[in-house]
Design an enzyme around this catalytic site. Structure first.
Site, short mmCIF file in Angstrom:
data_model
loop_
_atom_site.label_atom_id
_atom_site.label_comp_id
_atom_site.label_asym_id
_atom_site.label_seq_id
_atom_site.Cartn_x
_atom_site.Cartn_y
_atom_site.Cartn_z
N ASP A 32 11.61 19.02 66.60
CA ASP A 32 13.05 19.20 66.51
C ASP A 32 13.66 19.04 67.91
OD1 ASP A 32 15.02 20.76 64.24
OD2 ASP A 32 15.73 20.68 66.31
N ILE A 33 14.79 18.36 67.98
CA ILE A 33 15.45 18.08 69.26
C ILE A 33 16.03 19.37 69.87
CG2 ILE A 33 17.82 17.63 68.46
CD1 ILE A 33 17.67 15.00 70.11
N ASN A 89 16.49 24.28 54.47
CA ASN A 89 17.92 24.58 54.33
C ASN A 89 18.49 23.64 53.28
OD1 ASN A 89 17.93 26.57 56.34
ND2 ASN A 89 18.22 25.05 57.96
N GLY A 95 23.23 25.99 56.11
CA GLY A 95 22.91 25.46 57.43
C GLY A 95 22.35 24.05 57.43
N GLN A 96 22.31 23.39 56.27
CA GLN A 96 21.78 22.01 56.27
C GLN A 96 22.80 21.09 56.92
OE1 GLN A 96 20.70 20.32 52.43
NE2 GLN A 96 19.60 18.63 53.40
N HIS A 102 13.94 17.80 54.78
CA HIS A 102 13.04 18.11 55.89
C HIS A 102 12.59 19.56 55.77
CE1 HIS A 102 17.25 18.65 57.12
NE2 HIS A 102 16.84 19.73 57.79
N HIS A 104 11.35 22.59 58.00
CA HIS A 104 11.18 23.11 59.36
C HIS A 104 9.86 23.88 59.39
CE1 HIS A 104 15.54 22.77 60.71
NE2 HIS A 104 15.72 22.78 59.40
P1 5GP Z 1 19.13 21.33 59.17
O1 5GP Z 1 20.21 22.05 59.96
O2 5GP Z 1 19.69 20.17 58.39
O3 5GP Z 1 18.25 22.22 58.34
O4 5GP Z 1 18.14 20.74 60.26
C1 5GP Z 1 18.37 19.56 60.96
C2 5GP Z 1 17.57 19.66 62.22
O5 5GP Z 1 17.50 18.37 62.78
C3 5GP Z 1 18.19 20.57 63.28
O6 5GP Z 1 17.27 21.61 63.59
C4 5GP Z 1 18.44 19.64 64.45
O7 5GP Z 1 18.17 20.24 65.70
C5 5GP Z 1 17.51 18.47 64.17
N1 5GP Z 1 17.98 17.20 64.67
C6 5GP Z 1 19.24 16.69 64.55
N2 5GP Z 1 19.31 15.46 65.10
C7 5GP Z 1 18.05 15.20 65.57
C8 5GP Z 1 17.49 14.06 66.25
O8 5GP Z 1 18.15 13.05 66.53
N3 5GP Z 1 16.17 14.15 66.58
C9 5GP Z 1 15.41 15.25 66.29
N4 5GP Z 1 14.13 15.21 66.70
N5 5GP Z 1 15.91 16.32 65.65
C10 5GP Z 1 17.22 16.29 65.30
#
Ligand code: 5GP
Ligand code: ZN
Length: 116
Positions: A32-33, A89, A95-96, A102, A104
């Site tokens: 994760d970034i 999520n 929080g998605q 994906h 986590h």
């Molecule tokens: P969500 O909030 O949808 O459950 O999770 C999305 C996740 O993707 C977040 O934790 C966010 O930090 C990660 N993320 C968003 N953009 C990027 C990216 O360009 N590269 C990577 N490696 N992670 C990303």
């Protein structure tokens, strides 16, 4: 089954760089970034599905592969025995932010319950 506007489809295709830790037959795992724990890896299907419920409805067996591969990531990261959290999520209210399924994989520190 790639969505040309989807960030994670672009990571699968190699069009957007990511620190990939595992390439599976059906999944790709990358860091994760914006990590929320010492281990924070996202495990995604190669095929585009907006969320876990949609994947379950349209591709039986995919979530099994995703969870198996997530566990292999946890083993490789050394967090399988101390414990890790697998989070899907689902929906903006939960929080998605990226609408490509994906998981986590979070570990490497104590994780509180209930989650925030
Ligand atoms: P969500 O909030 O949808 O459950 O999770 C999305 C996740 O993707 C977040 O934790 C966010 O930090 C990660 N993320 C968003 N953009 C990027 C990216 O360009 N590269 C990577 N490696 N992670 C990303
Ligand atoms: Zn996608």
């Amino acid at each position: 089954m790639a969505d040309p506007d989807c960030l994670f489809c672009k990571i699968v295709e190699g069009e957007v760089p990511a620190e990939i830790v595992r390439q599976g037959e059906r999944t790709v795992a990358f860091r994760d970034i914006n990590p929320q724990a010492p281990t924070h890896v996202l495990v995604i299907p190669r095929d585009h599905h907006p969320d876990a419920a949609s994947a379950a409805a349209h591709d039986s067996g995919l979530l099994d592969a995703l969870v198996r591969d997530a566990h292999e990531v946890a083993v490789a990261e050394g967090v399988d025995e101390t414990g890790y959290r697998l989070v899907f999520n689902t929906g903006a209210g939960a929080g998605q932010t990226v609408f490509h399924l994906h998981a986590h994989v979070l570990g490497g520190r104590g994780l509180n319950w209930p989650p925030g």
